[in-house]
Write a protein that holds these residues in place. Sequence first.
Motif, PDB file in Angstrom:
ATOM      1  N   LYS A   1       0.894  -1.157   0.000  1.00 10.11           N
ATOM      2  CA  LYS A   1       0.000   0.000   0.000  1.00 10.11           C
ATOM      3  C   LYS A   1       0.937   1.212   0.000  1.00 10.11           C
ATOM      4  O   LYS A   1       1.674   1.435   0.952  1.00 10.11           O
ATOM      5  CB  LYS A   1      -0.857  -0.031   1.260  1.00 10.11           C
ATOM      6  CG  LYS A   1      -1.960   0.996   1.244  1.00 10.11           C
ATOM      7  CD  LYS A   1      -2.800   0.876   2.493  1.00 10.11           C
ATOM      8  CE  LYS A   1      -4.223   1.309   2.275  1.00 10.11           C
ATOM      9  NZ  LYS A   1      -5.057   0.377   1.561  1.00 10.11           N
TER      10      LYS A   1
ATOM     11  N   LEU B   1       3.643   1.793   2.771  1.00 15.31           N
ATOM     12  CA  LEU B   1       3.171   1.885   4.157  1.00 15.31           C
ATOM     13  C   LEU B   1       3.251   0.494   4.792  1.00 15.31           C
ATOM     14  O   LEU B   1       3.748   0.319   5.898  1.00 15.31           O
ATOM     15  CB  LEU B   1       1.737   2.406   4.194  1.00 15.31           C
ATOM     16  CG  LEU B   1       1.101   2.508   5.580  1.00 15.31           C
ATOM     17  CD1 LEU B   1       1.831   3.526   6.451  1.00 15.31           C
ATOM     18  CD2 LEU B   1      -0.373   2.880   5.472  1.00 15.31           C
ATOM     19  N   HIS B   2       2.746  -0.491   4.065  1.00 18.21           N
ATOM     20  CA  HIS B   2       2.859  -1.897   4.494  1.00 18.21           C
ATOM     21  C   HIS B   2       2.609  -2.777   3.289  1.00 18.21           C
ATOM     22  O   HIS B   2       2.206  -2.293   2.234  1.00 18.21           O
ATOM     23  CB  HIS B   2       1.888  -2.215   5.630  1.00 18.21           C
ATOM     24  CG  HIS B   2       0.443  -2.029   5.272  1.00 18.21           C
ATOM     25  ND1 HIS B   2      -0.241  -2.878   4.423  1.00 18.21           N
ATOM     26  CD2 HIS B   2      -0.450  -1.073   5.607  1.00 18.21           C
ATOM     27  CE1 HIS B   2      -1.486  -2.450   4.285  1.00 18.21           C
ATOM     28  NE2 HIS B   2      -1.634  -1.344   4.977  1.00 18.21           N
TER      29      HIS B   2
ATOM     30  N   SER C   1       0.118  -6.409   6.315  1.00 17.70           N
ATOM     31  CA  SER C   1      -0.138  -6.137   7.731  1.00 17.70           C
ATOM     32  C   SER C   1       1.096  -5.541   8.385  1.00 17.70           C
ATOM     33  O   SER C   1       2.141  -6.181   8.472  1.00 17.70           O
ATOM     34  CB  SER C   1      -0.517  -7.419   8.458  1.00 17.70           C
ATOM     35  OG  SER C   1      -0.385  -7.224   9.865  1.00 17.70           O
ATOM     36  N   GLN C   2       0.962  -4.301   8.864  1.00 15.13           N
ATOM     37  CA  GLN C   2       2.121  -3.676   9.484  1.00 15.13           C
ATOM     38  C   GLN C   2       2.453  -4.297  10.839  1.00 15.13           C
ATOM     39  O   GLN C   2       3.595  -4.238  11.285  1.00 15.13           O
ATOM     40  CB  GLN C   2       1.960  -2.162   9.583  1.00 15.13           C
ATOM     41  CG  GLN C   2       1.037  -1.653  10.656  1.00 15.13           C
ATOM     42  CD  GLN C   2       1.101  -0.132  10.715  1.00 15.13           C
ATOM     43  OE1 GLN C   2       0.496   0.577   9.907  1.00 15.13           O
ATOM     44  NE2 GLN C   2       1.856   0.391  11.675  1.00 15.13           N
ATOM     45  N   ILE C   3       1.460  -4.914  11.476  1.00 12.88           N
ATOM     46  CA  ILE C   3       1.735  -5.570  12.760  1.00 12.88           C
ATOM     47  C   ILE C   3       2.562  -6.838  12.536  1.00 12.88           C
ATOM     48  O   ILE C   3       3.535  -7.087  13.241  1.00 12.88           O
ATOM     49  CB  ILE C   3       0.425  -5.870  13.516  1.00 12.88           C
ATOM     50  CG1 ILE C   3      -0.196  -4.537  13.964  1.00 12.88           C
ATOM     51  CG2 ILE C   3       0.666  -6.779  14.704  1.00 12.88           C
ATOM     52  CD1 ILE C   3      -1.441  -4.666  14.786  1.00 12.88           C
ATOM     53  N   GLN C   4       2.180  -7.606  11.517  1.00 10.85           N
ATOM     54  CA  GLN C   4       2.987  -8.797  11.196  1.00 10.85           C
ATOM     55  C   GLN C   4       4.406  -8.399  10.818  1.00 10.85           C
ATOM     56  O   GLN C   4       5.369  -9.073  11.183  1.00 10.85           O
ATOM     57  CB  GLN C   4       2.360  -9.552  10.025  1.00 10.85           C
ATOM     58  CG  GLN C   4       1.271 -10.515  10.452  1.00 10.85           C
ATOM     59  CD  GLN C   4       0.602 -11.155   9.249  1.00 10.85           C
ATOM     60  OE1 GLN C   4       1.215 -11.354   8.203  1.00 10.85           O
ATOM     61  NE2 GLN C   4      -0.677 -11.465   9.399  1.00 10.85           N
TER      62      GLN C   4
ATOM     63  N   PHE D   1       0.116   2.178  18.770  1.00 16.81           N
ATOM     64  CA  PHE D   1      -0.077   0.875  19.389  1.00 16.81           C
ATOM     65  C   PHE D   1       1.259   0.151  19.360  1.00 16.81           C
ATOM     66  O   PHE D   1       1.959   0.186  18.354  1.00 16.81           O
ATOM     67  CB  PHE D   1      -1.125   0.098  18.585  1.00 16.81           C
ATOM     68  CG  PHE D   1      -1.334  -1.315  19.048  1.00 16.81           C
ATOM     69  CD1 PHE D   1      -2.067  -1.576  20.196  1.00 16.81           C
ATOM     70  CD2 PHE D   1      -0.808  -2.370  18.331  1.00 16.81           C
ATOM     71  CE1 PHE D   1      -2.268  -2.885  20.618  1.00 16.81           C
ATOM     72  CE2 PHE D   1      -0.998  -3.679  18.748  1.00 16.81           C
ATOM     73  CZ  PHE D   1      -1.735  -3.941  19.889  1.00 16.81           C
TER      74      PHE D   1
ATOM     75  N   ASP E   1      -4.265  -2.456  10.038  1.00 15.76           N
ATOM     76  CA  ASP E   1      -4.409  -3.325  11.214  1.00 15.76           C
ATOM     77  C   ASP E   1      -5.226  -2.652  12.312  1.00 15.76           C
ATOM     78  O   ASP E   1      -4.790  -1.657  12.893  1.00 15.76           O
ATOM     79  CB  ASP E   1      -3.028  -3.682  11.776  1.00 15.76           C
ATOM     80  CG  ASP E   1      -2.265  -4.611  10.865  1.00 15.76           C
ATOM     81  OD1 ASP E   1      -2.851  -5.629  10.455  1.00 15.76           O
ATOM     82  OD2 ASP E   1      -1.101  -4.314  10.561  1.00 15.76           O
TER      83      ASP E   1
ATOM     84  N   VAL F   1      -6.670  -2.278  15.981  1.00 18.39           N
ATOM     85  CA  VAL F   1      -6.128  -2.677  17.285  1.00 18.39           C
ATOM     86  C   VAL F   1      -7.032  -2.310  18.465  1.00 18.39           C
ATOM     87  O   VAL F   1      -6.772  -2.720  19.591  1.00 18.39           O
ATOM     88  CB  VAL F   1      -4.720  -2.084  17.514  1.00 18.39           C
ATOM     89  CG1 VAL F   1      -3.725  -2.746  16.566  1.00 18.39           C
ATOM     90  CG2 VAL F   1      -4.692  -0.583  17.321  1.00 18.39           C
TER      91      VAL F   1
ATOM     92  N   VAL G   1      -3.569   0.931  13.772  1.00 21.28           N
ATOM     93  CA  VAL G   1      -2.267   1.425  14.220  1.00 21.28           C
ATOM     94  C   VAL G   1      -2.099   2.876  13.779  1.00 21.28           C
ATOM     95  O   VAL G   1      -1.615   3.704  14.522  1.00 21.28           O
ATOM     96  CB  VAL G   1      -1.121   0.554  13.663  1.00 21.28           C
ATOM     97  CG1 VAL G   1       0.205   1.020  14.228  1.00 21.28           C
ATOM     98  CG2 VAL G   1      -1.338  -0.909  13.985  1.00 21.28           C
TER      99      VAL G   1
END
Lengths: 361, 127
Positions: free
Chosen positions: A17, A28-29, A32-35, A314, B39, B41, B64
């Motif tokens: 993205k 941006l990612h 998934s930016q968390i992964q 987060f 994501d 959260v 996020v």
Amino acid sequence: MGKKTPLYQIHIENNAKMIDFSGWDMPLHYGSQIQEHHQVRSNAGIFDVSHMTIIDIIGCQARKFLRYLLANDVNRLQEPGKALYSCMLNEQGGVLDDLIIYFMNEEHFRLVVNAATREKDMAWIQQQAQNFSVSIEERSDLAMLAVQGSQAPKKLLAILPKNFQNSVAKLKPFHATWNESLFIARTGYTGEDGFEIILANQIALDWANKIIAADILPIGMGARDTLRLEAGMNLYGSDMDENYSPLEAGLSWTVAFKPTDRDFIGRVPLEIQLKHGKHKIMLGLILQAKGILRNHQPVFVNEQQIGEITSGSFSPTLNTSIAFARLQAGEYQELTVKVRNKQLVAKVVKLPFVRHGKACY
Amino acid sequence: MSKIIDDLKYTDSHEWVRIEADGQVTIGITDHAQDLLGDIVFVELPEVGKQLAVKEVIGVLESVKSAEDLYTPVAGEVTAINELISEQPELLNNDPYGEAWLFKVNLANNNLEHLLDAKQYAELIAE
């Protein structure tokens, strides 16, 4: 349409993205930016940081000039390859930018500055250099990759030329080495072990593909931001700018007041701030409730506002929200933050939040 | 391409509405919405028993990178909320039309004409 880095094709092939980042098309990612965040903490990832500006300072007075230009003291750099983090200040002691400087040789130092501040920095540096025998060269012919993560050193070393592996393997933090095509530094913006690699634009795509083939996965700017926040590292424009000194941005450790006879831009106002001790301070906050801390949310003690959040997000590692806050000088343990329409309790902690994958506050 | 389910109703703020056999409606966010957010959260939902007015802000979805208000597409009383979402907000990214429904409402009236059908919603997000 923004500027494209040499790795643009990789971003598209990996379904990134894309976002505008200071005029650059950046990922941006990739899903998934968390992964991606967890991938760096537990394994290894590659970041395209080619948008950053590389500036070479060349000439017989390079060291003398930089000792005047920067708040940290370039005399701390005595062996070639050594790196230093510093702020560049204006006359009022406000932070114009933060940067990393590498000592290549006595007539050549290399600065890496932010993308968003490129034009301002170039103009400032050129203006300050007028009375010194130095030339200022922006290196837009170079790209930059960051390979970061607990498994990053092992995985990167395996694909480097045999005759280069040893010198890279031996690098201590904040040291760099180079061969004819790759400049590799043990630096980063994630709080994990890893390297930043500077190389010619023409070979950047091939090297990035080789790195990805070594199971070092592409990571976007989103995860870069949560990783640096957990690692307690400032972001220029959010946590500091020209209105605040390094002392007010948690960066006192980067200002070299000694030796006392070194004249550097911004020294006098900083000394005055230090003497009075009433300047603002920066602290880490961990939210004690559900919700997310965001930039500019007001922070309170006993219903009185004492500052605001400068970076909030987060934390994937801690599974809760964390932030930096700039506050009036004082001792704090617990504060409240106005999150949307609620006052939520946050605990004050010493930075960083996370180091090498573990909570450390 | 974002997934769109044929027999649901939609809003221009990217919620979906399913009319259940018992006349209640179930509300969630669309695949397009979760994709825009990234994501997710943190989710704040209205309390059971709360009376909602159409287009009222009744909660928040935080990813996020950003916080977005949650609107109710219909008027009525909240009869259930999906407790699972508070514990596992990432379900909204994985299964926005299924496991990650948000809340159920007992309709105050049968006025659903303002909602979009699947084709209209597809056109909206294609713009």
